[in-house]
Write a protein that holds these residues in place. Structure first.
Motif, PDB file in Angstrom:
ATOM      1  N   TRP A 144      69.790 -57.224 -54.958  1.00 44.42           N
ATOM      2  CA  TRP A 144      70.218 -58.109 -53.869  1.00 44.42           C
ATOM      3  C   TRP A 144      69.381 -59.380 -53.868  1.00 44.42           C
ATOM      4  O   TRP A 144      69.897 -60.472 -53.613  1.00 44.42           O
ATOM      5  CB  TRP A 144      70.146 -57.400 -52.517  1.00 44.42           C
ATOM      6  CG  TRP A 144      71.220 -56.377 -52.380  1.00 44.42           C
ATOM      7  CD1 TRP A 144      71.086 -55.022 -52.448  1.00 44.42           C
ATOM      8  CD2 TRP A 144      72.620 -56.620 -52.206  1.00 44.42           C
ATOM      9  NE1 TRP A 144      72.310 -54.417 -52.317  1.00 44.42           N
ATOM     10  CE2 TRP A 144      73.267 -55.366 -52.162  1.00 44.42           C
ATOM     11  CE3 TRP A 144      73.383 -57.778 -52.082  1.00 44.42           C
ATOM     12  CZ2 TRP A 144      74.647 -55.258 -51.995  1.00 44.42           C
ATOM     13  CZ3 TRP A 144      74.758 -57.664 -51.926  1.00 44.42           C
ATOM     14  CH2 TRP A 144      75.372 -56.414 -51.885  1.00 44.42           C
ATOM     15  N   HIS A 145      68.102 -59.254 -54.161  1.00 42.08           N
ATOM     16  CA  HIS A 145      67.216 -60.422 -54.210  1.00 42.08           C
ATOM     17  C   HIS A 145      67.705 -61.419 -55.258  1.00 42.08           C
ATOM     18  O   HIS A 145      67.805 -62.618 -54.990  1.00 42.08           O
ATOM     19  CB  HIS A 145      65.772 -59.986 -54.506  1.00 42.08           C
ATOM     20  CG  HIS A 145      64.858 -61.122 -54.817  1.00 42.08           C
ATOM     21  ND1 HIS A 145      64.380 -61.974 -53.857  1.00 42.08           N
ATOM     22  CD2 HIS A 145      64.355 -61.553 -56.006  1.00 42.08           C
ATOM     23  CE1 HIS A 145      63.621 -62.889 -54.442  1.00 42.08           C
ATOM     24  NE2 HIS A 145      63.581 -62.657 -55.734  1.00 42.08           N
ATOM     25  N   ARG A 204      70.946 -63.143 -54.122  1.00 45.88           N
ATOM     26  CA  ARG A 204      70.692 -64.147 -53.079  1.00 45.88           C
ATOM     27  C   ARG A 204      69.929 -65.346 -53.634  1.00 45.88           C
ATOM     28  O   ARG A 204      70.062 -66.461 -53.119  1.00 45.88           O
ATOM     29  CB  ARG A 204      69.939 -63.504 -51.922  1.00 45.88           C
ATOM     30  CG  ARG A 204      70.807 -62.567 -51.114  1.00 45.88           C
ATOM     31  CD  ARG A 204      70.052 -61.935 -49.968  1.00 45.88           C
ATOM     32  NE  ARG A 204      70.956 -61.201 -49.101  1.00 45.88           N
ATOM     33  CZ  ARG A 204      70.869 -59.890 -48.882  1.00 45.88           C
ATOM     34  NH1 ARG A 204      69.906 -59.172 -49.448  1.00 45.88           N
ATOM     35  NH2 ARG A 204      71.727 -59.294 -48.072  1.00 45.88           N
ATOM     36  N   TYR A 255      77.678 -67.346 -51.299  1.00 46.29           N
ATOM     37  CA  TYR A 255      76.811 -66.792 -50.245  1.00 46.29           C
ATOM     38  C   TYR A 255      77.612 -65.832 -49.364  1.00 46.29           C
ATOM     39  O   TYR A 255      77.165 -64.710 -49.087  1.00 46.29           O
ATOM     40  CB  TYR A 255      76.211 -67.920 -49.404  1.00 46.29           C
ATOM     41  CG  TYR A 255      75.457 -67.435 -48.203  1.00 46.29           C
ATOM     42  CD1 TYR A 255      74.160 -66.949 -48.329  1.00 46.29           C
ATOM     43  CD2 TYR A 255      76.041 -67.447 -46.940  1.00 46.29           C
ATOM     44  CE1 TYR A 255      73.464 -66.480 -47.212  1.00 46.29           C
ATOM     45  CE2 TYR A 255      75.351 -66.988 -45.831  1.00 46.29           C
ATOM     46  CZ  TYR A 255      74.063 -66.507 -45.968  1.00 46.29           C
ATOM     47  OH  TYR A 255      73.386 -66.042 -44.864  1.00 46.29           O
ATOM     48  N   GLU A 266      76.884 -61.815 -48.931  1.00 50.06           N
ATOM     49  CA  GLU A 266      76.510 -61.284 -47.614  1.00 50.06           C
ATOM     50  C   GLU A 266      77.582 -60.348 -47.052  1.00 50.06           C
ATOM     51  O   GLU A 266      77.251 -59.378 -46.362  1.00 50.06           O
ATOM     52  CB  GLU A 266      76.199 -62.419 -46.642  1.00 50.06           C
ATOM     53  CG  GLU A 266      74.955 -63.212 -47.020  1.00 50.06           C
ATOM     54  CD  GLU A 266      73.723 -62.350 -47.254  1.00 50.06           C
ATOM     55  OE1 GLU A 266      73.491 -61.366 -46.516  1.00 50.06           O
ATOM     56  OE2 GLU A 266      72.969 -62.653 -48.210  1.00 50.06           O
TER      57      GLU A 266
END
Length: 159
Positions: free
Chosen positions: A21-22, A25, A75, A79
């Protein structure tokens, strides 16, 4: 992270841990570097004085908006997947329709990382010589490149 082609001609990404996830993002963070304005940099490549002013006034703002729209889309996709975990799975789908947006965002991130860290054939780009921050940026750059290759191979509609 698992990435696999879909029958429909896209990709499915399955982030498996917080590091996955890091890195997803980080696409947005890397591409939104305040030191690097890709639209302006592209406009600076126009050398004909008659065309350059119009390019800066007309094309660059639209290009900047298009780049920004692509980043907002990516994004939101990331998310949305993170917010709606389903039975431990959180797939992110890259369809043929949104593949150009993903490709654009990844390209923006890679160009920004290159501008900031100057990766290339110099000896300092050898992973053994990198600081931890620069090493992490190099790994993200390699991931972005690999994902772009997957997008080209499996999700981009070619004429």
């Amino acid at each position: 992270m698992k990435i696999a082609p879909t029958i429909e001609g896209g990709l499915r990404m399955d982030p498996e841990n917080k590091e996955d996830w890091h890195i997803l993002r980080a696409i947005i963070l890397d591409a939104n570097s305040p030191e690097y304005d890709l639209a302006s940099r592209m406009g600076d490549l126009v050398t004909d004085e008659k065309v350059a002013e119009d390019w800066q006034d007309i094309i660059v703002p639209d290009l900047r908006e298009s780049f920004s729209d692509d980043l907002h889309y990516i994004y939101a996709s990331i998310e949305a997947a993170a917010a709606f975990e389903d039975n431990g799975e959180t797939p992110i789908w890259i369809t043929q329709e949104d593949a150009p947006k993903w490709y654009s965002a990844l390209n923006q991130a890679r160009l920004s990382l290159e501008e900031k860290y100057k990766f290339g054939p110099d000896p300092e780009s050898d992973p053994a010589n990198l600081t931890p921050l620069r090493h992490e940026a190099l790994l993200r750059n390699h991931f972005y490149s690999a994902l772009q290759c997957c997008i080209l191979d499996h999700a981009m509609k070619l004429p």
